[in-house]
Design a protein around this motif. Structure first.
Motif, PDB file in Angstrom:
ATOM      1  N   ARG A  67       0.826  -1.198   0.000  1.00 54.12           N
ATOM      2  CA  ARG A  67       0.000   0.000   0.000  1.00 54.12           C
ATOM      3  C   ARG A  67       0.869   1.260   0.000  1.00 54.12           C
ATOM      4  O   ARG A  67       1.967   1.286   0.575  1.00 54.12           O
ATOM      5  CB  ARG A  67      -0.935   0.016   1.208  1.00 54.12           C
ATOM      6  N   LEU A  86      -2.468  10.805 -11.797  1.00 53.36           N
ATOM      7  CA  LEU A  86      -2.833   9.517 -11.215  1.00 53.36           C
ATOM      8  C   LEU A  86      -2.452   8.376 -12.145  1.00 53.36           C
ATOM      9  O   LEU A  86      -2.069   7.288 -11.692  1.00 53.36           O
ATOM     10  CB  LEU A  86      -4.329   9.482 -10.899  1.00 53.36           C
ATOM     11  N   TYR A  91      -1.915   4.816  -9.991  1.00 52.35           N
ATOM     12  CA  TYR A  91      -2.714   4.838  -8.764  1.00 52.35           C
ATOM     13  C   TYR A  91      -3.791   3.758  -8.800  1.00 52.35           C
ATOM     14  O   TYR A  91      -4.525   3.624  -9.778  1.00 52.35           O
ATOM     15  CB  TYR A  91      -3.345   6.224  -8.604  1.00 52.35           C
ATOM     16  N   HIS A  92      -3.885   2.988  -7.691  1.00 48.92           N
ATOM     17  CA  HIS A  92      -4.878   1.934  -7.555  1.00 48.92           C
ATOM     18  C   HIS A  92      -5.731   2.226  -6.319  1.00 48.92           C
ATOM     19  O   HIS A  92      -5.258   2.103  -5.185  1.00 48.92           O
ATOM     20  CB  HIS A  92      -4.205   0.567  -7.400  1.00 48.92           C
ATOM     21  N   PRO A  93      -6.998   2.614  -6.509  1.00 49.19           N
ATOM     22  CA  PRO A  93      -7.842   2.956  -5.362  1.00 49.19           C
ATOM     23  C   PRO A  93      -7.994   1.831  -4.351  1.00 49.19           C
ATOM     24  O   PRO A  93      -8.193   2.085  -3.155  1.00 49.19           O
ATOM     25  CB  PRO A  93      -9.193   3.298  -6.017  1.00 49.19           C
ATOM     26  N   ASP A  96      -3.998   1.920  -2.770  1.00 48.19           N
ATOM     27  CA  ASP A  96      -3.353   3.195  -2.440  1.00 48.19           C
ATOM     28  C   ASP A  96      -4.327   4.120  -1.714  1.00 48.19           C
ATOM     29  O   ASP A  96      -5.536   4.095  -1.957  1.00 48.19           O
ATOM     30  CB  ASP A  96      -2.871   3.897  -3.710  1.00 48.19           C
ATOM     31  N   LEU A  98      -5.305   7.962  -1.286  1.00 47.51           N
ATOM     32  CA  LEU A  98      -5.166   9.266  -1.918  1.00 47.51           C
ATOM     33  C   LEU A  98      -5.588  10.355  -0.936  1.00 47.51           C
ATOM     34  O   LEU A  98      -6.632  10.247  -0.291  1.00 47.51           O
ATOM     35  CB  LEU A  98      -6.022   9.347  -3.181  1.00 47.51           C
ATOM     36  N   TYR A 119     -15.763  13.322  -8.167  1.00 47.72           N
ATOM     37  CA  TYR A 119     -14.871  12.179  -7.942  1.00 47.72           C
ATOM     38  C   TYR A 119     -14.474  12.079  -6.471  1.00 47.72           C
ATOM     39  O   TYR A 119     -14.545  11.003  -5.867  1.00 47.72           O
ATOM     40  CB  TYR A 119     -13.617  12.316  -8.807  1.00 47.72           C
ATOM     41  N   HIS A 123     -15.911   8.981  -4.011  1.00 47.49           N
ATOM     42  CA  HIS A 123     -14.921   8.027  -3.494  1.00 47.49           C
ATOM     43  C   HIS A 123     -14.490   8.351  -2.063  1.00 47.49           C
ATOM     44  O   HIS A 123     -13.621   7.659  -1.518  1.00 47.49           O
ATOM     45  CB  HIS A 123     -13.689   7.997  -4.405  1.00 47.49           C
ATOM     46  N   ILE A 125     -12.612  10.663  -0.767  1.00 47.98           N
ATOM     47  CA  ILE A 125     -11.159  10.817  -0.705  1.00 47.98           C
ATOM     48  C   ILE A 125     -10.777  11.657   0.510  1.00 47.98           C
ATOM     49  O   ILE A 125     -11.376  12.694   0.791  1.00 47.98           O
ATOM     50  CB  ILE A 125     -10.637  11.490  -1.996  1.00 47.98           C
TER      51      ILE A 125
END
Length: 428
Positions: A67, A86, A91-93, A96, A98, A119, A123, A125
């Motif tokens: 991670r 990204l 970048y892998h949600p 990773d 963010l 976004y 998500h 974030i």
């Protein structure tokens, strides 16, 4: 004759009573906001959330794990540039984390701001508020409040209709609103807080965003504290010491070993993490300037008279932070037992451990990396770059080689290494 005079007087009196009764009824039927004519004040549209704390899972640092933590600088609605960065970072949600440093919206293109906000909200974030995000929050709070009054909603609807027509002709919102205020002397104008500018981009975003997106912005704090990384994330900055006093003044949090849970001071062993956390929180609570939301959202420097400023003049606050953190010699340097004459340079040391600040806001200084501060606003909205700081697993082959610039490795925290990656921004 006297009877006629008395009858005329009585008739006139009854007419006056009827007139004022009807007038009072008419005025009382209008649903005025209470802040106009006494009663309760307007609600607090700022809705500040001071602090959130991130755990090890929410801010991974261990390079042995898969991670990563990715912190992105000021986006300002530059959605294409965000997508590009990204992509460069691969970048892998799902793995990773963010994090953004605020100012995700406004200044850039409107549609880009709405896409970025959608976004981030959808998500959930992690991030903090920037000064532009804050203005949008405040306008949305005002809009929701005003719409509770039918007459206020009716006034604003008519005003927005006239503005949409004027905007199509290229009218300036400030000049147009000033003329409208003089032409249509509605008391509802007085509900707009002083120095607010209606129909700007902040207003436009506030009006267009969904309830879920508004709740997302409200959830963003002014400061993120990451105790295990001894790190703060803030939009504009923090002060490590009150500039009105010397760094070794006992009123400064770094000039004294904190007491944990009312127990005696312990400078070694298992109590050190608790002491460090207490001292880091004291930076937020015991330095008066750091308790002011305006400072955390706007500060860029400190003037010679010790006032903070959002202008380009003054000493950068990051210089002060790095000066003080470089003097942290551990809790054994308790100033109450300090004998500056017995140990060379001991008088410069402070009883503290250093901490790091990651921030944005200062686009004029660009990417600004010092030992204990990382400034990530590289001026993407001005056509320069969008920057990201990667922590945790940070092998260069994690990046897409055909797109990636050469990463810049930097020391981070006590003994970690991060790397900074940026991508060129094209005005959208």
């Amino acid at each position: 004759m006297d009877r006629l005079k008395a009858l005329a007087f009585t008739t006139s009196l009854l007419a006056l009573v009827y007139f004022f009764t009807q007038t009072k009824f008419t005025l009382s039927s209008i649903q005025w906001p209470t802040s106009l004519f006494g009663g309760k004040q307007q609600p607090d549209f700022s809705m500040y959330k001071s602090l959130s704390t991130l755990s090890v899972q929410e801010f991974p640092l261990d390079p042995a794990q898969s991670r990563r933590t990715v912190i992105i600088g000021d986006i300002h609605g530059m959605n294409n540039s965000l997508s590009s960065l990204l992509d460069v970072l691969d970048y892998h949600p799902g793995s990773d984390v963010l994090i953004h440093v605020g100012d995700i919206i406004a200044k850039g293109p409107h549609e880009g701001s709405m896409t970025v906000l959608s976004y981030m909200a959808s998500h959930n974030i992690t991030g903090i508020r920037g000064n532009h995000d804050q203005k949008v929050i405040e306008w949305r709070g005002w809009l929701d409040w005003l719409h509770r009054f039918p007459d206020g909603r009716k006034w604003l609807t008519a005003l927005e209709r006239r503005w949409d027509e004027a905007a199509a002709g290229g009218a300036d919102p400030g000049v147009w609103a000033s003329k409208q205020m003089k032409r249509h002397r509605s008391p509802w104008w007085r509900t707009i807080p002083k120095d607010w500018k209606i129909f700007t981009e902040h207003y436009k975003i506030a009006r267009a965003m969904s309830d879920a997106e508004y709740r997302y912005l409200l959830s963003l704090p002014l400061v993120l504290h990451i105790p295990h990384a001894h790190t703060f994330v803030v939009h504009a900055g923090l002060l490590s010491s009150d500039p009105r006093y010397k760094p070794r003044d006992p009123r400064q949090p770094l000039a004294r070993v904190p007491t944990v849970f009312g127990s005696a001071k312990s400078k070694h062993g298992s109590d050190v993490p608790k002491l460090r956390r207490a001292q880091e929180l004291a930076l937020l609570s015991d330095i008066e300037q750091n308790t002011d939301p305006w400072v955390k959202l706007n500060m860029r420097g400190v003037l010679k008279n010790h006032d903070v400023t959002r202008g380009k003049d003054g000493r950068p606050w990051s210089d002060i932070w790095n000066r003080d953190m470089s003097r942290c010699g551990g809790f054994e340097h308790d100033l109450s037992f300090d004998d500056a004459h017995t140990t060379p340079n001991k008088h410069k040391m402070l009883p503290c451990h250093p901490s790091t600040v990651v921030y944005g806001h200062a686009a004029s200084r660009g990417l600004d990396i010092k030992r204990w501060t990382v400034g990530l606003d590289a001026g993407c909205v001005y056509g320069r770059k969008l920057s990201g700081l990667v922590l945790g697993r940070h092998k260069h082959n994690d990046l897409k080689k055909h797109q990636s610039p050469t990463p810049t490795d930097i020391p981070f925290g006590d003994n970690f290494t991060g790397h900074v990656v940026d991508t060129e921004c094209q005005l959208e």
